[in-house]
Write a protein that holds these residues in place. Structure first.
Motif, PDB file in Angstrom:
ATOM      1  N   ILE A  32      13.725  15.498  27.615  1.00 50.81           N
ATOM      2  CA  ILE A  32      14.239  14.282  26.989  1.00 50.81           C
ATOM      3  C   ILE A  32      15.006  13.460  28.024  1.00 50.81           C
ATOM      4  CG2 ILE A  32      15.780  13.355  25.198  1.00 50.81           C
ATOM      5  CD1 ILE A  32      13.503  14.754  23.895  1.00 50.81           C
ATOM      6  N   ARG A  33      14.842  12.142  27.918  1.00 52.55           N
ATOM      7  CA  ARG A  33      15.626  11.213  28.736  1.00 52.55           C
ATOM      8  C   ARG A  33      16.374  10.296  27.782  1.00 52.55           C
ATOM      9  NH1 ARG A  33      12.817   6.952  32.710  1.00 52.55           N
ATOM     10  NH2 ARG A  33      12.128   6.170  30.717  1.00 52.55           N
ATOM     11  N   PHE A  34      17.658  10.124  28.025  1.00 50.52           N
ATOM     12  CA  PHE A  34      18.477   9.190  27.237  1.00 50.52           C
ATOM     13  C   PHE A  34      18.621   7.902  28.030  1.00 50.52           C
ATOM     14  CE2 PHE A  34      21.523  11.852  24.357  1.00 50.52           C
ATOM     15  CZ  PHE A  34      20.442  12.393  23.699  1.00 50.52           C
ATOM     16  N   VAL A  35      18.378   6.777  27.404  1.00 48.25           N
ATOM     17  CA  VAL A  35      18.704   5.468  27.955  1.00 48.25           C
ATOM     18  C   VAL A  35      19.737   4.898  26.997  1.00 48.25           C
ATOM     19  CG1 VAL A  35      17.864   3.178  28.576  1.00 48.25           C
ATOM     20  CG2 VAL A  35      16.388   5.170  28.899  1.00 48.25           C
ATOM     21  N   TYR A  36      20.919   4.579  27.511  1.00 45.39           N
ATOM     22  CA  TYR A  36      21.997   4.164  26.631  1.00 45.39           C
ATOM     23  C   TYR A  36      22.741   2.960  27.180  1.00 45.39           C
ATOM     24  CZ  TYR A  36      25.300   6.212  29.910  1.00 45.39           C
ATOM     25  OH  TYR A  36      26.026   6.485  31.039  1.00 45.39           O
ATOM     26  N   LYS A  37      23.437   2.307  26.277  1.00 38.74           N
ATOM     27  CA  LYS A  37      24.294   1.196  26.673  1.00 38.74           C
ATOM     28  C   LYS A  37      25.545   1.246  25.805  1.00 38.74           C
ATOM     29  CE  LYS A  37      24.461  -3.663  27.625  1.00 38.74           C
ATOM     30  NZ  LYS A  37      23.793  -4.929  27.614  1.00 38.74           N
ATOM     31  N   ILE A  38      26.696   1.254  26.439  1.00 37.41           N
ATOM     32  CA  ILE A  38      27.975   1.248  25.736  1.00 37.41           C
ATOM     33  C   ILE A  38      28.408  -0.202  25.622  1.00 37.41           C
ATOM     34  CG2 ILE A  38      30.358   2.036  25.774  1.00 37.41           C
ATOM     35  CD1 ILE A  38      29.361   4.410  27.503  1.00 37.41           C
ATOM     36  N   LYS A  39      28.657  -0.644  24.378  1.00 40.86           N
ATOM     37  CA  LYS A  39      28.973  -2.046  24.104  1.00 40.86           C
ATOM     38  C   LYS A  39      30.344  -2.149  23.452  1.00 40.86           C
ATOM     39  CE  LYS A  39      24.846  -3.991  22.656  1.00 40.86           C
ATOM     40  NZ  LYS A  39      23.853  -4.259  21.622  1.00 40.86           N
ATOM     41  N   PRO A  40      30.917  -3.343  23.446  1.00 42.53           N
ATOM     42  CA  PRO A  40      32.151  -3.531  22.671  1.00 42.53           C
ATOM     43  C   PRO A  40      31.882  -3.218  21.201  1.00 42.53           C
ATOM     44  CG  PRO A  40      31.746  -5.413  24.089  1.00 42.53           C
ATOM     45  CD  PRO A  40      30.533  -4.533  24.181  1.00 42.53           C
ATOM     46  N   LYS A  41      32.904  -2.824  20.496  1.00 40.96           N
ATOM     47  CA  LYS A  41      32.756  -2.355  19.116  1.00 40.96           C
ATOM     48  C   LYS A  41      32.007  -3.348  18.232  1.00 40.96           C
ATOM     49  CE  LYS A  41      33.560   0.670  15.912  1.00 40.96           C
ATOM     50  NZ  LYS A  41      32.943   1.951  15.960  1.00 40.96           N
ATOM     51  N   ALA A  42      30.991  -2.830  17.528  1.00 41.33           N
ATOM     52  CA  ALA A  42      30.232  -3.608  16.543  1.00 41.33           C
ATOM     53  C   ALA A  42      30.437  -2.944  15.188  1.00 41.33           C
ATOM     54  CB  ALA A  42      28.763  -3.651  16.938  1.00 41.33           C
ATOM     55  N   LEU A  91      21.245   3.844  21.882  1.00 46.54           N
ATOM     56  CA  LEU A  91      20.650   4.969  22.583  1.00 46.54           C
ATOM     57  C   LEU A  91      19.173   5.088  22.234  1.00 46.54           C
ATOM     58  CD1 LEU A  91      20.893   7.813  24.038  1.00 46.54           C
ATOM     59  CD2 LEU A  91      21.530   8.705  21.800  1.00 46.54           C
ATOM     60  N   VAL A  92      18.348   5.345  23.255  1.00 49.90           N
ATOM     61  CA  VAL A  92      16.937   5.657  23.035  1.00 49.90           C
ATOM     62  C   VAL A  92      16.667   7.016  23.665  1.00 49.90           C
ATOM     63  CG1 VAL A  92      14.545   5.020  23.489  1.00 49.90           C
ATOM     64  CG2 VAL A  92      16.210   3.254  23.045  1.00 49.90           C
ATOM     65  N   MET A  93      16.044   7.897  22.872  1.00 54.88           N
ATOM     66  CA  MET A  93      15.621   9.198  23.380  1.00 54.88           C
ATOM     67  C   MET A  93      14.134   9.085  23.703  1.00 54.88           C
ATOM     68  SD  MET A  93      17.514  11.955  20.908  1.00 54.88           S
ATOM     69  CE  MET A  93      16.784  11.401  19.382  1.00 54.88           C
ATOM     70  N   ILE A  94      13.789   9.359  24.936  1.00 53.71           N
ATOM     71  CA  ILE A  94      12.388   9.260  25.365  1.00 53.71           C
ATOM     72  C   ILE A  94      11.892  10.653  25.717  1.00 53.71           C
ATOM     73  CG2 ILE A  94      10.804   8.239  27.039  1.00 53.71           C
ATOM     74  CD1 ILE A  94      12.950   6.040  27.434  1.00 53.71           C
ATOM     75  N   TYR A  95      10.786  11.044  25.106  1.00 55.91           N
ATOM     76  CA  TYR A  95      10.175  12.342  25.377  1.00 55.91           C
ATOM     77  C   TYR A  95       9.345  12.195  26.643  1.00 55.91           C
ATOM     78  CZ  TYR A  95       7.892  16.792  24.527  1.00 55.91           C
ATOM     79  OH  TYR A  95       7.448  18.076  24.642  1.00 55.91           O
ATOM     80  N   THR A  96       9.655  12.980  27.678  1.00 56.25           N
ATOM     81  CA  THR A  96       9.023  12.771  28.981  1.00 56.25           C
ATOM     82  C   THR A  96       7.994  13.822  29.377  1.00 56.25           C
ATOM     83  OG1 THR A  96      10.836  13.941  30.070  1.00 56.25           O
ATOM     84  CG2 THR A  96      11.021  11.536  29.900  1.00 56.25           C
TER      85      THR A  96
END
Length: 126
Positions: A32-42, A91-96
């Motif tokens: 698994i590969r995680f692609v993530y981005k931390i953003k200001p609170k939504a 977050l996106v979980m990508i199966y590699t």
């Protein structure tokens, strides 16, 4: 806290996916590969999407099986992430992998990556 994976936790918009892939950060723990981005609170804490490549798995049945396994692994272990009052996470979980992996392998990978993501969120807080 319930171990559910509700509609409000799913990352669905094309715009959010494009934003993640253009300037998101990455963690990898095979398969698994995680692609993530931390953003200001939504209005959410975390939104999660799952992707399995069509090139590697020709049949939709295979892709759907692997997506179900990844979602279930996240659902069972999402408590490893501590909610943060200042930030939201996409977050996106990508199966590699190119082969089917058993649920236990996927779950262990997701656990490892959730711990890394939690550390990244906590250091962002400082």
């Amino acid at each position: 806290m319930k171990l559910t994976f509700g509609k409000n936790e799913k990352l669905k918009s094309r715009k959010a996916f494009d934003e993640l892939f253009s300037d998101g950060k990455t963690f990898v723990s095979h398969p698994i590969r995680f692609v993530y981005k931390i953003k200001p609170k939504a209005d959410y804490n975390i939104r999660v999407g799952v992707s399995v490549g069509k090139k590697k798995f020709k049949y939709a049945v295979d892709r759907n099986l692997l997506k179900r396994r990844a979602k279930e692994a996240y659902r069972l272990n999402k408590l490893l992430l501590e909610p943060n009052e200042n930030y939201s996470v996409d977050l996106v979980m990508i199966y590699t992998s190119t082969k089917h992996q058993p649920f236990e392998v996927i779950e262990q990978s997701v656990k490892t990556l959730l711990e890394k993501l939690n550390e990244a969120i906590q250091t962002k807080k400082d």
